[in-house]
Design a protein around this motif. Structure first.
Motif, PDB file in Angstrom:
ATOM      1  N   ALA A  61      86.837  40.095  60.346  1.00 43.68           N
ATOM      2  CA  ALA A  61      88.205  39.895  59.400  1.00 43.68           C
ATOM      3  C   ALA A  61      88.437  41.479  58.675  1.00 43.68           C
ATOM      4  O   ALA A  61      89.499  41.457  58.450  1.00 43.68           O
ATOM      5  CB  ALA A  61      88.062  38.836  58.441  1.00 43.68           C
ATOM      6  N   GLU A  62      87.470  42.100  58.754  1.00 42.37           N
ATOM      7  CA  GLU A  62      87.711  43.471  58.104  1.00 42.37           C
ATOM      8  C   GLU A  62      88.747  44.264  58.926  1.00 42.37           C
ATOM      9  O   GLU A  62      89.172  45.446  58.292  1.00 42.37           O
ATOM     10  CB  GLU A  62      86.402  44.136  57.767  1.00 42.37           C
ATOM     11  CG  GLU A  62      85.607  43.578  56.623  1.00 42.37           C
ATOM     12  CD  GLU A  62      84.278  44.307  56.636  1.00 42.37           C
ATOM     13  OE1 GLU A  62      84.031  45.632  56.855  1.00 42.37           O
ATOM     14  OE2 GLU A  62      83.350  43.580  55.966  1.00 42.37           O
ATOM     15  N   ILE A  63      88.734  44.192  60.102  1.00 40.78           N
ATOM     16  CA  ILE A  63      89.353  45.087  61.077  1.00 40.78           C
ATOM     17  C   ILE A  63      90.875  44.991  60.593  1.00 40.78           C
ATOM     18  O   ILE A  63      91.372  46.495  60.618  1.00 40.78           O
ATOM     19  CB  ILE A  63      89.348  44.567  62.590  1.00 40.78           C
ATOM     20  CG1 ILE A  63      87.857  44.776  62.893  1.00 40.78           C
ATOM     21  CG2 ILE A  63      90.266  45.130  63.593  1.00 40.78           C
ATOM     22  CD1 ILE A  63      87.626  44.321  64.389  1.00 40.78           C
ATOM     23  N   ALA A  64      91.560  44.128  60.288  1.00 37.63           N
ATOM     24  CA  ALA A  64      92.959  44.394  59.946  1.00 37.63           C
ATOM     25  C   ALA A  64      93.105  45.341  58.698  1.00 37.63           C
ATOM     26  O   ALA A  64      94.070  45.832  58.580  1.00 37.63           O
ATOM     27  CB  ALA A  64      93.589  42.923  59.439  1.00 37.63           C
ATOM     28  N   GLU A  65      92.008  45.250  57.931  1.00 34.80           N
ATOM     29  CA  GLU A  65      92.192  46.302  56.878  1.00 34.80           C
ATOM     30  C   GLU A  65      92.049  47.611  57.164  1.00 34.80           C
ATOM     31  O   GLU A  65      92.595  48.469  56.327  1.00 34.80           O
ATOM     32  CB  GLU A  65      91.049  45.954  55.631  1.00 34.80           C
ATOM     33  CG  GLU A  65      91.463  44.683  55.021  1.00 34.80           C
ATOM     34  CD  GLU A  65      90.107  43.980  54.140  1.00 34.80           C
ATOM     35  OE1 GLU A  65      89.241  44.923  53.478  1.00 34.80           O
ATOM     36  OE2 GLU A  65      89.879  42.946  53.910  1.00 34.80           O
ATOM     37  N   LEU A  66      91.327  47.915  58.180  1.00 35.18           N
ATOM     38  CA  LEU A  66      91.131  49.309  58.764  1.00 35.18           C
ATOM     39  C   LEU A  66      92.570  50.032  59.510  1.00 35.18           C
ATOM     40  O   LEU A  66      92.529  51.021  59.592  1.00 35.18           O
ATOM     41  CB  LEU A  66      90.147  49.247  59.671  1.00 35.18           C
ATOM     42  CG  LEU A  66      88.764  48.912  59.024  1.00 35.18           C
ATOM     43  CD1 LEU A  66      87.601  48.762  60.122  1.00 35.18           C
ATOM     44  CD2 LEU A  66      88.239  49.995  58.085  1.00 35.18           C
ATOM     45  N   VAL A  67      93.544  48.989  59.583  1.00 32.33           N
ATOM     46  CA  VAL A  67      94.678  49.510  60.259  1.00 32.33           C
ATOM     47  C   VAL A  67      95.893  49.155  59.238  1.00 32.33           C
ATOM     48  O   VAL A  67      96.461  48.140  59.298  1.00 32.33           O
ATOM     49  CB  VAL A  67      94.906  48.976  61.731  1.00 32.33           C
ATOM     50  CG1 VAL A  67      96.240  49.429  62.329  1.00 32.33           C
ATOM     51  CG2 VAL A  67      93.634  48.996  62.418  1.00 32.33           C
TER      52      VAL A  67
END
Length: 111
Positions: free
Chosen positions: A59-65
């Motif tokens: 779920a953290e991936i969205a925050e990385l982009v």
């Protein structure tokens, strides 16, 4: 349920007018990314980072982009798009038989 916002990727997402049109037609906020044409490569790298444990929570991936811009649907165009879509559906229903015949593969005897 439907997504709160749409994350638009690919070459078309580099166009501000297309981002706004997508927001208007879908009735959802659209998030445009920096260099959206590289979304597939970026996504593959982020999935690899998750698989390697660098990004443990998927779920953290969205925050990385982070998004570069956000486009909000314009309520004043909703009726216009709904009317045009109804016209399109009517046109399609009346002409789908023609399109099926026109797109049918020719047989060798008819060549």
């Amino acid at each position: 349920g439907p997504a709160r916002c749409l994350r638009f990727a690919g070459g078309g997402a580099a166009s501000e007018p297309w981002c706004q049109i997508l927001a208007d037609v879908c009735g959802r906020e659209v998030v445009q990314f920096d260099r959206p044409q590289f979304a597939a490569a970026r996504g593959a790298a982020l999935i690899a980072a998750h698989a390697l444990g660098t990004v443990p929570d998927f779920a953290e991936i969205a925050e990385l982009v982070p998004g570069r811009a956000r486009y909000t649907p314009r309520a004043e165009l909703r009726e216009l798009y709904d009317e045009r879509f109804a016209l399109f559906l009517d046109f399609y229903r009346r002409n789908r038989g023609f399109f099926a015949r026109a797109n049918a593969s020719p047989t060798p005897a008819s060549l």
